[in-house]
Design a protein around this motif. Structure first.
Motif, PDB file in Angstrom:
ATOM      1  N   VAL A 295       9.959   7.733   2.908  1.00 56.92           N
ATOM      2  CA  VAL A 295      10.246   7.519   1.485  1.00 56.92           C
ATOM      3  C   VAL A 295       9.153   8.184   0.661  1.00 56.92           C
ATOM      4  CG1 VAL A 295      11.445   5.366   1.976  1.00 56.92           C
ATOM      5  CG2 VAL A 295       9.017   5.300   1.416  1.00 56.92           C
ATOM      6  N   PRO A 296       9.420   8.521  -0.614  1.00 52.46           N
ATOM      7  CA  PRO A 296       8.405   9.214  -1.434  1.00 52.46           C
ATOM      8  C   PRO A 296       7.136   8.393  -1.569  1.00 52.46           C
ATOM      9  CG  PRO A 296      10.564   9.276  -2.485  1.00 52.46           C
ATOM     10  CD  PRO A 296      10.685   8.334  -1.337  1.00 52.46           C
ATOM     11  N   PRO A 297       5.971   9.056  -1.568  1.00 51.90           N
ATOM     12  CA  PRO A 297       4.710   8.301  -1.641  1.00 51.90           C
ATOM     13  C   PRO A 297       4.534   7.495  -2.921  1.00 51.90           C
ATOM     14  CG  PRO A 297       4.323  10.560  -0.925  1.00 51.90           C
ATOM     15  CD  PRO A 297       5.743  10.494  -1.382  1.00 51.90           C
ATOM     16  N   TRP A 298       5.039   8.033  -4.055  1.00 46.61           N
ATOM     17  CA  TRP A 298       4.826   7.376  -5.342  1.00 46.61           C
ATOM     18  C   TRP A 298       6.135   7.365  -6.121  1.00 46.61           C
ATOM     19  CZ3 TRP A 298       3.482  12.400  -4.357  1.00 46.61           C
ATOM     20  CH2 TRP A 298       2.240  12.622  -3.737  1.00 46.61           C
ATOM     21  N   THR A 299       6.284   6.347  -6.975  1.00 48.67           N
ATOM     22  CA  THR A 299       7.340   6.328  -7.973  1.00 48.67           C
ATOM     23  C   THR A 299       6.682   6.091  -9.325  1.00 48.67           C
ATOM     24  OG1 THR A 299       8.951   5.432  -6.404  1.00 48.67           O
ATOM     25  CG2 THR A 299       9.472   5.230  -8.749  1.00 48.67           C
TER      26      THR A 299
ATOM     27  N   HIS B 131      12.511  -0.740  -0.942  1.00 46.11           N
ATOM     28  CA  HIS B 131      13.338  -0.089   0.069  1.00 46.11           C
ATOM     29  C   HIS B 131      14.016  -1.053   1.037  1.00 46.11           C
ATOM     30  CE1 HIS B 131      11.645   3.593  -1.478  1.00 46.11           C
ATOM     31  NE2 HIS B 131      10.437   3.104  -1.290  1.00 46.11           N
TER      32      HIS B 131
ATOM     33  N   SER C  39       8.387   1.958  10.436  1.00 51.95           N
ATOM     34  CA  SER C  39       8.395   3.345   9.962  1.00 51.95           C
ATOM     35  C   SER C  39       8.472   4.381  11.072  1.00 51.95           C
ATOM     36  CB  SER C  39       7.128   3.603   9.141  1.00 51.95           C
ATOM     37  OG  SER C  39       5.984   3.538   9.977  1.00 51.95           O
TER      38      SER C  39
ATOM     39  N   THR D 146       3.629   2.185  -5.321  1.00 54.50           N
ATOM     40  CA  THR D 146       3.394   2.717  -3.979  1.00 54.50           C
ATOM     41  C   THR D 146       3.499   1.558  -2.994  1.00 54.50           C
ATOM     42  OG1 THR D 146       0.994   2.360  -4.136  1.00 54.50           O
ATOM     43  CG2 THR D 146       1.826   4.512  -4.822  1.00 54.50           C
ATOM     44  N   SER D 147       3.544   1.891  -1.714  1.00 55.81           N
ATOM     45  CA  SER D 147       3.687   0.845  -0.702  1.00 55.81           C
ATOM     46  C   SER D 147       3.077   1.317   0.608  1.00 55.81           C
ATOM     47  CB  SER D 147       5.161   0.492  -0.494  1.00 55.81           C
ATOM     48  OG  SER D 147       5.864   1.586   0.073  1.00 55.81           O
TER      49      SER D 147
ATOM     50  N   SER E  77       5.639   3.704   2.035  1.00 54.26           N
ATOM     51  CA  SER E  77       5.584   5.071   1.497  1.00 54.26           C
ATOM     52  C   SER E  77       4.350   5.806   2.004  1.00 54.26           C
ATOM     53  CB  SER E  77       5.601   5.035  -0.038  1.00 54.26           C
ATOM     54  OG  SER E  77       4.378   4.569  -0.573  1.00 54.26           O
TER      55      SER E  77
END
Length: 518
Positions: A221-225, A369, A386, A433-434, A437
């Motif tokens: 998944v994308p590192p940042w939103t 997610h 992951s 972030t998570s 991610s």
């Protein structure tokens, strides 16, 4: 992308990709990334860095001896640090400070990633019998479990039919595995779950509040939103200097464990003024042994230098004070459990009202997610879900998470990276972030897996195979001398973190920020 790269280093390539994704396409900051940096050792690849800087030792603790991570972990961390350096330099430039260049290294990244273990020095865990997770069900499923509550742990194991003595013995090493990187559990716990099908284990976990997560591989998944918030922050020149590009930036942090505090620590290393909100009586992690000056060494490694205020955020009065603190801040950072910010009236929309232009950073385990009721979002279950647990083991070995906190470290770094990108734009922004991610940031490139070479008194890692004619059974010092005479780069595998922390060859990197700005 016009950032100047002085070396075609894999970490620099990671930094370039991150900066492009973050919209930084016109920077002329000169970026230098190499293997050793200020560490005075012949470090020429990921393998040697992991050996010299303690990663092999920490990762291998649970298995009884130093073992490499089978992925380019330190290189990935260095790539994030390099991108952070460019972002910080550009932010300083926007405030009138003429930063021209930034330098970092894979060795400095590795030392940062094991910083909490280095802080404990030689007071590492003693070897004890027992088998670490993961567990295997009767139908062959490998899985991790997670709970932060002793009561839930007890109910789960009683439901699984484990003997009382085993569940009592198992809780302390399970609880402290984040600090020790070992988790010796009684065989009886593994045996109890090995008699049950996975469906029964999942049902027991759901009934008892214990997360059960199979080892699998899910999409990255994308590192940042980033989500826009109202308002702009003034571009204040302040007294910024080259060595502290974030000087004058005020951060309010409410975070526990590793991920959130490390994000605040990185911002503090870059010069920000970080104020921690802790519960009445202080963060319980302050008392976790070993202690240095009356405070947990591990806690201090992540939080030293931050100012502290104690507030009870479960009460209205505490939340009122928190909002007053944020009204004078540039960044608010937390890693609260899902739903807590909304319940407390301290979500991004709430705080953007009291501080237009705020950067609101929410660091979580899973992000959005896995839905509104995800498993407990901690390091090892994220590794399991992951696919990182499989990637970091050598070919032919069954997947198992590392008990080194690899996603906690990357989670904190990715959070800080998002904050830097948001600060650069001088507008209100929510940054999500998570750990999940962050797991996707790790390069899954598999180089040739090489275990360190045992010596008469330790182990040596070398760049490539052992040259012909080098006899077995030499001491570490003699083997290193032989290899140096043959121009083969090699280092002793660090197995004493106390000695590493005081080794003069690491003096230029230990206890210092991992960037050099000029």
């Amino acid at each position: 992308m016009t950032t100047i790269l002085r070396a075609a280093h894999p970490a620099a390539a990671i930094a370039r990709d991150h900066l492009t994704a973050l919209g930084v396409r016109d920077s002329t900051v000169e970026l230098t990334v190499d293997w050793a940096g200020p560490v005075r050792l012949p470090l020429v690849d990921e393998h040697l860095v992991q050996a010299a800087c303690g990663i092999m030792h920490v990762h291998g603790r649970a298995r009884g001896g130093p073992v490499p991570l089978a992925i380019d972990y330190a290189t990935s961390v260095a790539g994030v640090l390099a991108a952070q350096g460019v972002l910080a330099a550009e932010f300083a430039r926007s405030r009138g400070c003429a930063v021209r260049a930034v330098r970092t290294s894979v060795a400095q990244a590795a030392l940062l990633s094991v910083g909490q273990y280095l802080a404990c020095g030689s007071a590492g865990p003693r070897a004890s019998p027992g088998i670490p997770p993961p567990f295997v069900s009767a139908d062959g499923v490998r899985f991790e479990v997670e709970t932060l509550r002793a009561e839930d742990w007890q109910r789960f194991w009683r439901t699984a039919g484990a003997p009382e003595e085993a569940l009592r013995q198992g809780w302390p090493p399970f609880l402290h595995r984040f600090a020790t990187a070992v988790c010796p559990l009684p065989d009886a716990l593994h045996d109890a779950l090995a008699r049950l099908p996975m469906s029964d284990i999942c049902a027991a976990g759901a009934a008892c509040g214990v997360s059960v997560v199979p080892l699998a591989t899910h999409p990255v998944v994308p590192p940042w939103t980033f989500t826009p918030l109202p308002g702009r922050r003034p571009v204040a020149a302040s007294d910024v200097d080259v060595s502290a590009p974030l000087r004058g930036v005020r951060v309010v942090e409410s975070a526990r464990r590793v991920q959130g505090p490390l994000a605040g620590h990185v911002l503090a290393l870059l010069g920000a003024d970080v104020l921690r909100i802790e519960p009445p009586g202080g963060d319980p992690a302050r008392g976790v042994p070993p202690l240095t000056g009356g405070v947990s060494a591990r806690f201090a490694a992540l939080n030293a230098g931050k100012r502290v205020v104690e507030l009870d955020l479960t009460r209205t009065a505490g939340r009122v004070v928190a909002r007053e603190l944020v009204a004078d801040a540039d960044v608010f950072l937390h890693n609260w459990a899902p739903g807590r910010a909304e319940a407390w009236g301290l979500d991004a929309a709430d705080l953007a009202v009291v501080r237009p232009g705020l950067v609101y950073a929410a660091a979580s385990g899973w992000g959005p997610h896995l839905g509104p009721h995800p498993p407990t979002g901690t390091d090892y279950v994220v590794q399991a879900y992951s696919g990182l647990a499989a990637a970091l083991r050598p070919p032919g070995e069954p997947p198992a998470p590392s008990l080194m906190t690899v996603t906690d470290v990357l989670g904190g770094l990715v959070c800080a990276q998002g904050v830097l990108a948001a600060l650069l734009h001088h507008t209100g922004t929510r940054v999500d972030t998570s750990l999940l991610s962050a797991a996707g940031v790790v390069s899954r490139r598999r180089a040739e897996f090489r275990r360190p070479l045992r010596t008469a008194d330790g182990a040596v890692a070398l760049a490539g195979p052992v040259p012909p004619g080098v006899p077995a059974g030499l001491s570490t010092a003699d083997l290193l001398a032989r290899l140096a005479a043959l121009d083969v780069p090699a280092v002793a595998v660090a197995t004493d973190l106390g000695a590493l922390a005081t080794d003069p060859r690491f003096a230029g990197a230990a206890h210092r920020p991992p960037w050099e700005f000029t």
